[in-house]
Design a protein around this motif. Structure first.
Motif, PDB file in Angstrom:
ATOM      1  N   VAL A 138       0.813  -1.217   0.000  1.00  0.00           N
ATOM      2  CA  VAL A 138       0.000   0.000   0.000  1.00  0.00           C
ATOM      3  C   VAL A 138       0.846   1.267   0.000  1.00  0.00           C
ATOM      4  CG1 VAL A 138      -2.084  -0.967   1.010  1.00  0.00           C
ATOM      5  CG2 VAL A 138      -0.246  -0.185   2.509  1.00  0.00           C
ATOM      6  N   ALA A 139       2.140   1.118   0.262  1.00  0.00           N
ATOM      7  CA  ALA A 139       2.995   2.298   0.239  1.00  0.00           C
ATOM      8  C   ALA A 139       4.444   1.873   0.065  1.00  0.00           C
ATOM      9  CB  ALA A 139       2.834   3.114   1.517  1.00  0.00           C
ATOM     10  N   MET A 140       5.253   2.829  -0.304  1.00  0.00           N
ATOM     11  CA  MET A 140       6.666   2.597  -0.553  1.00  0.00           C
ATOM     12  C   MET A 140       7.439   3.713   0.118  1.00  0.00           C
ATOM     13  SD  MET A 140       7.887   1.885  -4.443  1.00  0.00           S
ATOM     14  CE  MET A 140       6.879   0.633  -5.192  1.00  0.00           C
ATOM     15  N   ALA A 141       8.573   3.381   0.699  1.00  0.00           N
ATOM     16  CA  ALA A 141       9.401   4.431   1.283  1.00  0.00           C
ATOM     17  C   ALA A 141      10.813   4.330   0.735  1.00  0.00           C
ATOM     18  CB  ALA A 141       9.399   4.321   2.808  1.00  0.00           C
ATOM     19  N   GLY A 142      11.219   5.300  -0.013  1.00  0.00           N
ATOM     20  CA  GLY A 142      12.584   5.352  -0.536  1.00  0.00           C
ATOM     21  C   GLY A 142      13.232   6.654  -0.105  1.00  0.00           C
ATOM     22  N   ARG A 143      14.092   7.180  -0.936  1.00  0.00           N
ATOM     23  CA  ARG A 143      14.815   8.401  -0.581  1.00  0.00           C
ATOM     24  C   ARG A 143      13.870   9.584  -0.406  1.00  0.00           C
ATOM     25  NH1 ARG A 143      19.144   9.097  -4.213  1.00  0.00           N
ATOM     26  NH2 ARG A 143      19.342  11.200  -3.407  1.00  0.00           N
ATOM     27  N   GLU A 144      12.651   9.443  -0.853  1.00  0.00           N
ATOM     28  CA  GLU A 144      11.685  10.532  -0.701  1.00  0.00           C
ATOM     29  C   GLU A 144      10.914  10.418   0.618  1.00  0.00           C
ATOM     30  OE1 GLU A 144      10.881   7.748  -1.819  1.00  0.00           O
ATOM     31  OE2 GLU A 144       8.962   7.501  -0.806  1.00  0.00           O
ATOM     32  N   GLY A 145      11.125   9.328   1.344  1.00  0.00           N
ATOM     33  CA  GLY A 145      10.293   9.102   2.527  1.00  0.00           C
ATOM     34  C   GLY A 145      11.045   8.516   3.703  1.00  0.00           C
ATOM     35  N   MET A 146      10.315   7.819   4.534  1.00  0.00           N
ATOM     36  CA  MET A 146      10.915   7.253   5.730  1.00  0.00           C
ATOM     37  C   MET A 146      10.111   6.055   6.205  1.00  0.00           C
ATOM     38  SD  MET A 146       9.493   9.956   8.593  1.00  0.00           S
ATOM     39  CE  MET A 146      10.171   9.093  10.005  1.00  0.00           C
ATOM     40  N   LEU A 147      10.726   5.269   7.055  1.00  0.00           N
ATOM     41  CA  LEU A 147      10.001   4.199   7.735  1.00  0.00           C
ATOM     42  C   LEU A 147       9.971   4.538   9.210  1.00  0.00           C
ATOM     43  CD1 LEU A 147       8.721   1.390   7.988  1.00  0.00           C
ATOM     44  CD2 LEU A 147      11.028   0.452   8.157  1.00  0.00           C
ATOM     45  N   GLY A 148       8.781   4.656   9.762  1.00  0.00           N
ATOM     46  CA  GLY A 148       8.679   4.975  11.174  1.00  0.00           C
ATOM     47  C   GLY A 148       7.927   6.262  11.428  1.00  0.00           C
ATOM     48  N   SER A 149       7.148   6.685  10.449  1.00  0.00           N
ATOM     49  CA  SER A 149       6.457   7.955  10.607  1.00  0.00           C
ATOM     50  C   SER A 149       5.468   7.925  11.774  1.00  0.00           C
ATOM     51  CB  SER A 149       5.734   8.340   9.316  1.00  0.00           C
ATOM     52  OG  SER A 149       4.974   7.265   8.827  1.00  0.00           O
ATOM     53  N   SER A 150       5.042   6.730  12.157  1.00  0.00           N
ATOM     54  CA  SER A 150       4.139   6.630  13.313  1.00  0.00           C
ATOM     55  C   SER A 150       4.747   7.274  14.552  1.00  0.00           C
ATOM     56  CB  SER A 150       3.837   5.166  13.623  1.00  0.00           C
ATOM     57  OG  SER A 150       3.412   4.490  12.477  1.00  0.00           O
ATOM     58  N   LEU A 151       6.070   7.187  14.648  1.00  0.00           N
ATOM     59  CA  LEU A 151       6.726   7.765  15.826  1.00  0.00           C
ATOM     60  C   LEU A 151       6.573   9.276  15.866  1.00  0.00           C
ATOM     61  CD1 LEU A 151       9.921   5.573  16.076  1.00  0.00           C
ATOM     62  CD2 LEU A 151       8.186   5.888  17.851  1.00  0.00           C
ATOM     63  N   VAL A 152       6.384   9.876  14.721  1.00  0.00           N
ATOM     64  CA  VAL A 152       6.136  11.314  14.682  1.00  0.00           C
ATOM     65  C   VAL A 152       4.815  11.613  15.386  1.00  0.00           C
ATOM     66  CG1 VAL A 152       5.826  13.324  13.186  1.00  0.00           C
ATOM     67  CG2 VAL A 152       7.415  11.502  12.525  1.00  0.00           C
ATOM     68  N   LEU A 153       3.920  10.640  15.338  1.00  0.00           N
ATOM     69  CA  LEU A 153       2.630  10.796  16.006  1.00  0.00           C
ATOM     70  C   LEU A 153       2.687  10.300  17.449  1.00  0.00           C
ATOM     71  CD1 LEU A 153       0.405   9.409  13.107  1.00  0.00           C
ATOM     72  CD2 LEU A 153       0.717  11.799  13.739  1.00  0.00           C
ATOM     73  N   GLY A 154       3.859   9.857  17.849  1.00  0.00           N
ATOM     74  CA  GLY A 154       4.014   9.384  19.218  1.00  0.00           C
ATOM     75  C   GLY A 154       3.609   7.942  19.431  1.00  0.00           C
ATOM     76  N   ILE A 155       3.439   7.206  18.333  1.00  0.00           N
ATOM     77  CA  ILE A 155       3.061   5.797  18.454  1.00  0.00           C
ATOM     78  C   ILE A 155       4.241   4.920  18.027  1.00  0.00           C
ATOM     79  CG2 ILE A 155       1.695   3.962  17.381  1.00  0.00           C
ATOM     80  CD1 ILE A 155       0.065   7.234  17.782  1.00  0.00           C
ATOM     81  N   ASP A 156       4.609   3.992  18.887  1.00  0.00           N
ATOM     82  CA  ASP A 156       5.809   3.212  18.590  1.00  0.00           C
ATOM     83  C   ASP A 156       5.477   1.828  18.051  1.00  0.00           C
ATOM     84  OD1 ASP A 156       4.833   1.977  20.782  1.00  0.00           O
ATOM     85  OD2 ASP A 156       6.646   2.155  22.001  1.00  0.00           O
TER      86      ASP A 156
END
Lengths: 237, 237
Positions: free
Chosen positions: A72-90
């Motif tokens: 459903v999504a891809m993370a390469g040099r344009e993105g990241m893995l772990g964006s949930s942590l930005v929302l405070g969810i680990d």
DNA sequence: AGTCGTCGGCACGCTAGCGTACATAGCATG
DNA sequence: CATGCTATGTACGCTAGCGTGCCGACGACT
């Protein structure tokens, strides 16, 4: 090995950070190599690290019933893995699979959350990234539902090419079938069609993009829409 | 009219807020009535307000090509419309359509962003909500792709029933077809099947849920999964 | 009571994609 | 060079769902 100074620019989310933030970021991160096929996270697993791919890229996959999977999504040099942590969810929401080998910047999950408190520009940029991902998830839902395999394959190849940064992709039909949530034989037919149109060439696990513009035409609007949204929300200054 | 004291508890995201935050929230918001079919936002439109439904609910819809539409999320008393603003983005990602008439708390977009700065508990709760929505979007993508109309219809009816708070739903097959992104005739067949199983009853624009448990069994896992995630991430204390 | 718009049942042929199975062909390995 | 694995080509019948069109039935409104 990329020089320290250039590294932050290698991931699009990290470009143009103020000096202070960049230094803080660099102090907290290290560079790791991600090898193809590695499972970085199972769904509901706890994040230990956050990844900012440089020339690697990661597939985010919904798993239903073991044999039913869908990227459903891809993370390469344009993105990241772990964006949930930005929302405070680990907790990881999806299966994260290394789809393109290469390097990535990695930060400890705790250090990352700490870091965000003192890096408002980065923080804001990552929130924008989350917005982009949300909209892409929604688009994907519709795309997977309405569009035909051939269009979706074209889109997927384009997205992959963008992240791999080369027109040679190492992919089997089997793998593509899992990504798109369809039969292997379905991919074969679509690939044959794209090849017949002169857009790609392939053989035993390697697909070469021959005509990028043609491929864009062959893909559904979703590809261009995604690109446009990213460019709008996260311009590279 | 609900009493002021009870209002904050009427939306699940607003329950159990500290006194200070609740007061700040109440000072900034007013109550509005949403009428069925009203388009609150077109995609890419700028948010003027944020809505916290009380007994109304809102469909979030991806639009591709005017006649191809697909609902990808729902916001009722368990959610909100305008979560993008929590991320600092004032652009609506999706079409927002009032699907169940009723009342909602409404805050001015600017005031809302101001408010978040001084309401950490609310802010945190809304970030958790965004995480839930993201995961639900991903699940929806897979669900719409893999599951059959009958299962999806069952799921959709359950989700709607939860938000409407009644087992009588005013829905035409036509409308359901748009929500699920399928033909009207496809809905008719699925509805006939569910009725034959004694799970629902319907006539001219009204569907009654007769056997909720049976309907859960008839639906795909996605329904229970969504509920479980929400309960885990946003427990009502 | 009659009219008319809306809602639902149904039927037609059609397409995309499924599940499965088997055959070939490229490539690595010994 | 032979072997064996893996990737790809292809074929079978099958299913879900499509697009369309038509008909009957309900019910709101005159």
């Amino acid at each position: 090995m990329t020089s320290i100074l250039n590294v932050p620019a290698a991931n699009q989310l990290l470009v143009e950070l103020p000096e202070v933030e960049r230094n803080a970021f660099m102090a907290a991160c290290d560079t790791v190599e991600l090898s193809f096929g590695k499972v970085l996270l199972q769904p509901t697993e706890t994040f230990t690290h956050v990844y900012f791919p440089i020339d690697s890229f990661i597939s985010l996959i919904v798993v239903i019933d073991t044999d039913k999977r869908l990227e459903v999504a891809m993370a390469g040099r344009e993105g990241m893995l772990g964006s949930s942590l930005v929302l405070g969810i680990d907790e990881a929401p999806l299966l994260a699979l290394v789809q393109g080998a290469g390097s990535a910047l990695r930060i400890d999950a705790g250090a990352f959350q700490q870091l965000l408190l003192s890096t408002p520009v980065l923080h804001q940029r990552l929130k924008r990234y989350i917005y982009v991902v949300m909209k892409q998830l929604a688009t994907s839902a519709a795309c997977n539902h309405f569009h035909r395999i051939e269009e979706r394959l074209a889109r997927w190849l384009l997205m992959t090419q963008d992240r791999a940064g080369t027109d040679q992709l190492n992919l089997t039909h089997e793998f593509l079938a899992m990504m798109l949530g369809v039969r292997r034989a379905g991919i074969t037919l679509a690939a044959i069609a794209l090849q017949a149109r002169g857009l790609i060439r392939y053989q035993r696990g390697t697909i070469t993009v021959l005509d990028r513009l043609g491929l864009i035409e062959a893909s559904c609007e979703c590809y261009s829409d995604d690109c446009a949204l990213y460019a709008k929300m996260l311009p590279v200054l």
